[in-house]
Enzyme design. Structure first.
Site, short mmCIF file in Angstrom:
data_model
loop_
_atom_site.label_atom_id
_atom_site.label_comp_id
_atom_site.label_asym_id
_atom_site.label_seq_id
_atom_site.Cartn_x
_atom_site.Cartn_y
_atom_site.Cartn_z
N GLU A 99 0.82 -1.21 0.00
CA GLU A 99 0.00 0.00 0.00
C GLU A 99 0.85 1.25 0.00
O GLU A 99 1.87 1.31 0.70
CB GLU A 99 -0.85 0.04 1.28
CG GLU A 99 -1.95 -0.97 1.29
CD GLU A 99 -2.76 -0.90 2.58
OE1 GLU A 99 -3.53 -1.82 2.81
OE2 GLU A 99 -2.60 0.08 3.34
N CYS A 112 2.56 8.12 2.48
CA CYS A 112 2.86 7.04 3.42
C CYS A 112 3.35 5.84 2.60
O CYS A 112 2.63 5.32 1.76
CB CYS A 112 1.60 6.71 4.21
SG CYS A 112 1.82 5.38 5.38
N CYS A 126 -2.27 -4.77 14.66
CA CYS A 126 -1.90 -4.35 13.31
C CYS A 126 -2.33 -5.39 12.28
O CYS A 126 -2.01 -6.57 12.40
CB CYS A 126 -0.40 -4.09 13.22
SG CYS A 126 0.11 -3.63 11.56
N HIS A 227 3.14 2.75 22.15
CA HIS A 227 1.86 2.08 22.40
C HIS A 227 1.62 1.59 23.82
O HIS A 227 0.51 1.18 24.16
CB HIS A 227 1.61 0.91 21.44
CG HIS A 227 1.76 1.27 20.00
ND1 HIS A 227 1.22 2.42 19.45
CD2 HIS A 227 2.41 0.66 18.97
CE1 HIS A 227 1.51 2.48 18.17
NE2 HIS A 227 2.24 1.44 17.85
N1 SAH Z 1 6.56 -0.96 11.59
C1 SAH Z 1 6.56 0.46 11.69
C2 SAH Z 1 5.79 1.19 10.61
C3 SAH Z 1 4.48 0.63 10.18
S1 SAH Z 1 3.06 0.91 11.17
C4 SAH Z 1 6.06 0.87 13.05
O1 SAH Z 1 5.61 0.01 13.81
O2 SAH Z 1 6.14 2.03 13.39
C5 SAH Z 1 2.80 2.64 11.16
C6 SAH Z 1 1.97 3.09 12.35
O3 SAH Z 1 0.60 2.66 12.24
C7 SAH Z 1 2.50 2.52 13.65
O4 SAH Z 1 2.54 3.48 14.65
C8 SAH Z 1 1.48 1.46 13.94
O5 SAH Z 1 1.49 1.14 15.26
C9 SAH Z 1 0.18 2.10 13.46
N2 SAH Z 1 -0.92 1.15 13.27
C10 SAH Z 1 -0.86 -0.10 12.79
N3 SAH Z 1 -2.07 -0.68 12.80
C11 SAH Z 1 -2.93 0.23 13.28
C12 SAH Z 1 -4.34 0.22 13.55
N4 SAH Z 1 -5.10 -0.84 13.29
N5 SAH Z 1 -4.90 1.34 14.05
C13 SAH Z 1 -4.13 2.44 14.29
N6 SAH Z 1 -2.80 2.49 14.07
C14 SAH Z 1 -2.20 1.41 13.59
#
Ligand code: SAH
Length: 368
Positions: A99, A112, A126, A227
């Site tokens: 994506e 992004c 995630c 988190h």
């Molecule tokens: N692996 C990296 C980048 C990818 S995720 C990282 O963990 O930072 C990018 C951001 O989106 C991260 O802060 C992740 O925690 C958040 N994210 C992932 N799934 C999500 C969800 N279902 N709702 C809200 N934020 C989410």
């Protein structure tokens, strides 16, 4: 006896950053300024036909045609949300897709970008993690997302541009270190994309040794997916915390701040109802980040089918933010964008791949 000749793999020209391109050209006995010319042709003029690079010597062009490749991704899904967010599912063939999302705001346009097909880290909230890990993207595939989006936005003719890049798409950027650093080098290179290092942000779960390496090799902005304010809870939500606990992560982040000319770390904190959103968690967070220059971004959880969590109610997110702000932390609550074109990050790929597995073609998937 059988003998086989293995053709050398074509050089992925789009993904070569300044040092890589210079060393290739030096090997070929070319002058270093050729590297600058090539990066300008590729990343500034976005000319992908080597024959059109008229100020390069014919012999160099011929050698590049013979040995190098310029590959751009293709979109298998392209849709715009009612709020202007545009989302592509890009592939370079072979059945993999990632994506790429463009998020327009009043004063900027943020792209992004993904770093891996899938992800190995399995953060509990995630959607990408649930799909497992497939492979690392090459540097060319990472910077290719910027090429693709820039061209698509130019094609719209609405004056929308990419002014900022966040490595917050699918995958863990620091688990694909070499390719991510090469691609982000190109983003900030004045002879390539020329973005300010403040406008290029890498988001990581916090792989500690890689954070120290990054401090040596890069100075882009750093966002860290925290988190949870304590190890017991972070172990559960972000399992890699068992390997790199907070007592190692926080000093590594502080070190990145010290070593690079940045004022702060951007902490990401997803708001999970009843899990990490109590006032006591806010207090622990304040204590944890006391000595690190910090900005905190609270992210409303984006639910997806099969997810175990719910998003915290709005008033609890606001109270959490107030508490942090009163303690002196600049705190923002992320606006949820593009909800009508899919939910959580990584969910789109899940939908498309699931549909495909059920035997439907891409026409049914793209739906546009
Ligand atoms: N692996 C990296 C980048 C990818 S995720 C990282 O963990 O930072 C990018 C951001 O989106 C991260 O802060 C992740 O925690 C958040 N994210 C992932 N799934 C999500 C969800 N279902 N709702 C809200 N934020 C989410």
């Amino acid at each position: 006896m059988m003998s086989s000749i293995v053709a050398p793999e074509a050089i992925d020209l789009l993904g070569l950053d300044e040092p890589a391109l210079n060393s290739l050209l030096a090997e070929w006995g070319e002058k270093p300024f050729r590297g600058r010319q090539l990066r300008q042709w590729l990343h500034q003029r976005r000319v992908y036909d080597l024959e059109q690079m008229t100020d390069l010597a014919k012999s160099l062009r011929a050698r590049l045609v013979e040995q190098a490749n310029i590959r751009l991704p293709e979109a298998i899904f392209d849709r715009e949300s009612s709020d202007g967010t545009r989302k592509w599912l890009l592939t370079s063939g072979g059945g993999n897709a990632v994506e790429t999302v463009y998020i327009p705001e009043r004063d900027r346009g943020t792209l992004c970008v993904s770093s891996q097909v899938g992800c190995a880290l399995d953060c509990r909230f995630c959607s990408t993690g649930k799909q497992g890990f497939n492979r690392n993207l090459t540097a060319g595939e990472i910077i290719g997302q910027l090429h693709y989006a820039t061209q698509a936005l130019e094609h719209e003719g609405r004056g929308r541009r990419v002014t900022n890049v966040v490595m917050m798409g699918m995958g863990e950027p620091l688990a694909n270190f070499r390719h991510v650093v090469a691609a982000t080098n190109l983003m900030v290179d004045p002879f390539a994309w020329g973005l300010s290092r403040r406008r290029v942000t890498l988001s990581t779960v916090g792989l500690v040794p890689a954070l120290y390496r990054l401090a040596e090799q890069s100075n882009i902005s750093l966002a860290v997916s925290l988190h949870a304010p304590n190890d017991a809870l972070r172990d559960e939500i972000v399992p890699i915390n068992k390997k790199y606990p907070l007592s190692e992560l926080i000093p590594a982040c502080a070190h990145y701040c010290d070593r690079t000319p940045h004022r702060c770390i951007y902490w990401e904190y997803v708001m999970l109802d009843g899990v990490n959103d109590h006032q006591a968690h806010a207090d622990q967070l304040i204590e944890l980040l006391r000595n690190v220059p910090s900005k905190i971004n609270l992210i409303p959880f984006n639910p997806f089918p099969g997810s175990d969590y719910r998003c915290s109610p709005r008033d609890r997110i606001t109270r959490f933010a107030d508490r942090l702000q009163r303690a002196g932390f600049i705190t923002t609550i992320r606006r949820t964008r593009g909800q009508d074109i899919d939910g959580a990050c990584g969910q789109l790929v899940g939908q498309v791949i699931n549909l495909r597995n059920r035997g439907r073609g891409s026409a049914a998937v793209s739906g546009n």
